[in-house]
Scaffold this motif. Structure first.
Motif, mmCIF file in Angstrom:
data_model
loop_
_atom_site.group_PDB
_atom_site.id
_atom_site.type_symbol
_atom_site.label_atom_id
_atom_site.label_comp_id
_atom_site.label_asym_id
_atom_site.label_seq_id
_atom_site.Cartn_x
_atom_site.Cartn_y
_atom_site.Cartn_z
ATOM 1 N N SER A 303 0.825 -1.210 0.000
ATOM 2 C CA SER A 303 0.000 0.000 0.000
ATOM 3 C C SER A 303 0.860 1.261 0.000
ATOM 4 O O SER A 303 0.360 2.365 -0.270
ATOM 5 C CB SER A 303 -0.915 0.018 1.233
ATOM 6 O OG SER A 303 -0.170 0.210 2.417
ATOM 7 N N MET A 304 2.140 1.125 0.305
ATOM 8 C CA MET A 304 3.031 2.283 0.326
ATOM 9 C C MET A 304 3.311 2.748 -1.094
ATOM 10 O O MET A 304 3.519 1.934 -2.000
ATOM 11 C CB MET A 304 4.339 1.939 1.044
ATOM 12 C CG MET A 304 4.146 1.509 2.481
ATOM 13 S SD MET A 304 5.695 1.127 3.302
ATOM 14 C CE MET A 304 6.421 2.754 3.380
ATOM 15 N N THR A 305 3.310 4.054 -1.291
ATOM 16 C CA THR A 305 3.483 4.614 -2.630
ATOM 17 C C THR A 305 4.773 5.418 -2.715
ATOM 18 O O THR A 305 5.365 5.793 -1.693
ATOM 19 C CB THR A 305 2.298 5.515 -3.000
ATOM 20 O OG1 THR A 305 2.204 6.568 -2.024
ATOM 21 C CG2 THR A 305 1.003 4.704 -3.012
ATOM 22 N N VAL A 306 5.187 5.667 -3.943
ATOM 23 C CA VAL A 306 6.351 6.504 -4.200
ATOM 24 C C VAL A 306 5.848 7.850 -4.698
ATOM 25 O O VAL A 306 5.245 7.937 -5.770
ATOM 26 C CB VAL A 306 7.280 5.855 -5.236
ATOM 27 C CG1 VAL A 306 8.438 6.785 -5.569
ATOM 28 C CG2 VAL A 306 7.807 4.522 -4.735
ATOM 29 N N GLU A 307 6.071 8.882 -3.919
ATOM 30 C CA GLU A 307 5.605 10.221 -4.270
ATOM 31 C C GLU A 307 6.753 11.213 -4.155
ATOM 32 O O GLU A 307 7.751 10.959 -3.483
ATOM 33 C CB GLU A 307 4.458 10.642 -3.341
ATOM 34 C CG GLU A 307 3.246 9.711 -3.425
ATOM 35 C CD GLU A 307 2.180 10.057 -2.407
ATOM 36 O OE1 GLU A 307 2.483 10.876 -1.508
ATOM 37 O OE2 GLU A 307 1.075 9.513 -2.513
ATOM 38 N N ARG A 308 6.570 12.346 -4.768
ATOM 39 C CA ARG A 308 7.617 13.375 -4.761
ATOM 40 C C ARG A 308 7.944 13.794 -3.342
ATOM 41 O O ARG A 308 7.043 14.003 -2.509
ATOM 42 C CB ARG A 308 7.191 14.587 -5.594
ATOM 43 C CG ARG A 308 8.278 15.623 -5.715
ATOM 44 C CD ARG A 308 7.949 16.657 -6.760
ATOM 45 N NE ARG A 308 8.939 17.718 -6.788
ATOM 46 C CZ ARG A 308 8.938 18.729 -7.645
ATOM 47 N NH1 ARG A 308 7.982 18.799 -8.562
ATOM 48 N NH2 ARG A 308 9.867 19.657 -7.622
ATOM 49 N N ILE A 309 9.239 13.921 -3.043
ATOM 50 C CA ILE A 309 9.679 14.287 -1.695
ATOM 51 C C ILE A 309 10.344 15.677 -1.731
ATOM 52 O O ILE A 309 10.832 16.111 -2.766
ATOM 53 C CB ILE A 309 10.687 13.262 -1.140
ATOM 54 C CG1 ILE A 309 11.862 13.061 -2.097
ATOM 55 C CG2 ILE A 309 9.986 11.932 -0.848
ATOM 56 C CD1 ILE A 309 12.945 12.142 -1.577
ATOM 57 N N PRO A 310 10.365 16.358 -0.589
ATOM 58 C CA PRO A 310 11.002 17.693 -0.540
ATOM 59 C C PRO A 310 12.519 17.581 -0.438
ATOM 60 O O PRO A 310 13.065 16.508 -0.177
ATOM 61 C CB PRO A 310 10.403 18.303 0.728
ATOM 62 C CG PRO A 310 10.172 17.114 1.613
ATOM 63 C CD PRO A 310 9.742 15.999 0.700
ATOM 64 N N ASP A 311 13.189 18.692 -0.599
ATOM 65 C CA ASP A 311 14.635 18.755 -0.305
ATOM 66 C C ASP A 311 14.825 18.649 1.204
ATOM 67 O O ASP A 311 13.970 19.088 1.990
ATOM 68 C CB ASP A 311 15.227 20.073 -0.794
ATOM 69 C CG ASP A 311 15.274 20.157 -2.313
ATOM 70 O OD1 ASP A 311 15.322 19.088 -2.951
ATOM 71 O OD2 ASP A 311 15.235 21.285 -2.847
ATOM 72 N N CYS A 312 15.938 18.044 1.609
ATOM 73 C CA CYS A 312 16.241 17.960 3.040
ATOM 74 C C CYS A 312 16.553 19.348 3.583
ATOM 75 O O CYS A 312 17.117 20.202 2.884
ATOM 76 C CB CYS A 312 17.433 17.036 3.272
ATOM 77 S SG CYS A 312 17.137 15.316 2.811
ATOM 78 N N ASP A 313 16.216 19.548 4.835
ATOM 79 C CA ASP A 313 16.501 20.818 5.511
ATOM 80 C C ASP A 313 18.003 20.918 5.775
ATOM 81 O O ASP A 313 18.574 20.078 6.463
ATOM 82 C CB ASP A 313 15.727 20.877 6.828
ATOM 83 C CG ASP A 313 15.907 22.197 7.533
ATOM 84 O OD1 ASP A 313 16.563 23.094 6.970
ATOM 85 O OD2 ASP A 313 15.399 22.337 8.667
ATOM 86 N N ARG A 314 18.646 21.910 5.199
ATOM 87 C CA ARG A 314 20.105 22.051 5.332
ATOM 88 C C ARG A 314 20.496 23.050 6.404
ATOM 89 O O ARG A 314 21.660 23.436 6.507
ATOM 90 C CB ARG A 314 20.716 22.451 3.992
ATOM 91 C CG ARG A 314 20.594 21.345 2.922
ATOM 92 C CD ARG A 314 21.201 21.790 1.608
ATOM 93 N NE ARG A 314 21.221 20.708 0.642
ATOM 94 C CZ ARG A 314 20.186 20.368 -0.115
ATOM 95 N NH1 ARG A 314 19.042 21.017 0.012
ATOM 96 N NH2 ARG A 314 20.268 19.381 -0.975
ATOM 97 N N SER A 315 19.549 23.479 7.184
ATOM 98 C CA SER A 315 19.845 24.472 8.227
ATOM 99 C C SER A 315 20.529 23.838 9.419
ATOM 100 O O SER A 315 20.461 22.641 9.623
ATOM 101 C CB SER A 315 18.549 25.152 8.673
ATOM 102 O OG SER A 315 17.645 24.201 9.188
#
Length: 315
Positions: A303-315
């Motif tokens: 049931s797990m899907t592959v969806e667009r992910i954000p950039d990692c927080d580099r702070s």
């Protein structure tokens, strides 16, 4: 000093014996017009003369203990790969492949297999490149050659070479590790950090799976099990641009039930035990901290899907 001279004399005599055996094999091949065998023997400059003795002496290597009935490995478990050689002779009718799957190493393997002398390919590989993996998997799919996993089969090895083989055997502690396909990675990243390879590979992967009868879900299921969370950036690998994706796990190993669901060929041995595999993965991580083998083993959550992910927080 006398002992050194005696050892040197024995080594020289042994080397001479190997040379005579190799010459006899080539002469025998000529008389029977096995021209392609001759070509392989003469052009495999990195195959050692002791390895050629295995061709002359069937049964010279004892099968490993503990394998499934009817399946005998030509080498004992843990036998090191030959230094500097990706492709070598492992025993009577058995070719061995160790190391990266790329255009050059796949060329060597296919050239050897095309002699018709080998009916088993022993493989130990961390993976490599999609195009080369698909090419070797497609070749095996059209041949009567068994694939024997000898330790680790990851990435392009497990997802293309292994799935393409008609029959597969595994040692009891083998690790079959999968991660992303380019198709799934492109869904995660969107248009970010794309390359000519990343644009071309999805069609190659999907076409290959359709051709050999692997379900389309295998393009997405392995990466989904890794729990990707964000895109960390790009990294150069052997002149190619790769992506660093933050995930909970680094590799997925299917259990026997799921592997049999998606594998169109015949499994010749029992599937490796979960606890044994996870223990071995932990040992590898402890021994080689730079090698990231956080392994999730089991039947996947489909049931797990592959969806667009954000950039990692580099702070």
């Amino acid at each position: 000093m006398r002992g050194d001279h005696q050892d040197g004399g024995r080594a020289h005599a042994q080397q001479g014996g190997y040379q005579r055996a190799a010459a006899a094999l080539i002469d025998r091949a000529r008389r029977f017009k096995f021209w392609r065998v001759i070509d392989t023997i003469q052009s495999f400059v990195r195959v050692s003369l002791p390895a050629l003795m295995l061709v002359c002496l069937p049964g010279a290597v004892a099968p490993a203990a503990g394998e499934a009935a009817g399946v005998s490995y030509p080498l004992q478990a843990g036998t090191p790969c030959p230094s500097g050689r990706t492709v070598s002779i492992a025993g009577p009718s058995t070719l061995r492949f160790c190391g990266q799957i790329n255009d050059e190493t796949v060329d060597l393997a296919i050239r050897a297999l095309e002699t018709g002398y080998f009916d088993k390919l022993l493989i130990d590989s961390l993976g490599g490149f999609t195009k080369a993996g698909v090419r070797l998997g497609r070749y095996l799919n059209g041949q009567d050659i068994d694939l024997y996993v000898d330790g680790i089969c990851m990435s392009a090895c497990s997802q293309f070479v292994m799935l393409g083989a008609r029959r597969v055997a595994l040692r009891e502690n083998s690790i079959v590790a999968m991660h992303d396909t380019q198709m799934a990675t492109n869904l995660l990243t969107g248009p970010r950090l794309r390359s000519p390879e990343s644009d071309a590979d999805p069609a190659l992967e999907a076409g290959f799976y359709e051709e050999i009868g692997v379900p389309e879900e295998m393009l997405y299921v392995p990466l989904a099990q890794l729990r990707p969370s964000c895109l960390a950036g790009a990294v150069e690998i052997d002149g190619h641009t790769g992506l660093r994706i933050k995930t909970r796990y680094s590799y997925f190993m299917p259990d026997e039930r799921y592997f049999k669901n998606i594998y169109p060929g015949l499994l010749l041995t029992d599937w490796p035990d979960r606890e044994m595999v996870l223990d071995r993965a932990a040992e590898i991580n402890a021994r080689s901290p730079e090698f990231d083998l956080r392994l999730v083993y089991g039947y996947p959550d489909r049931s797990m899907t592959v969806e667009r992910i954000p950039d990692c927080d580099r702070s």
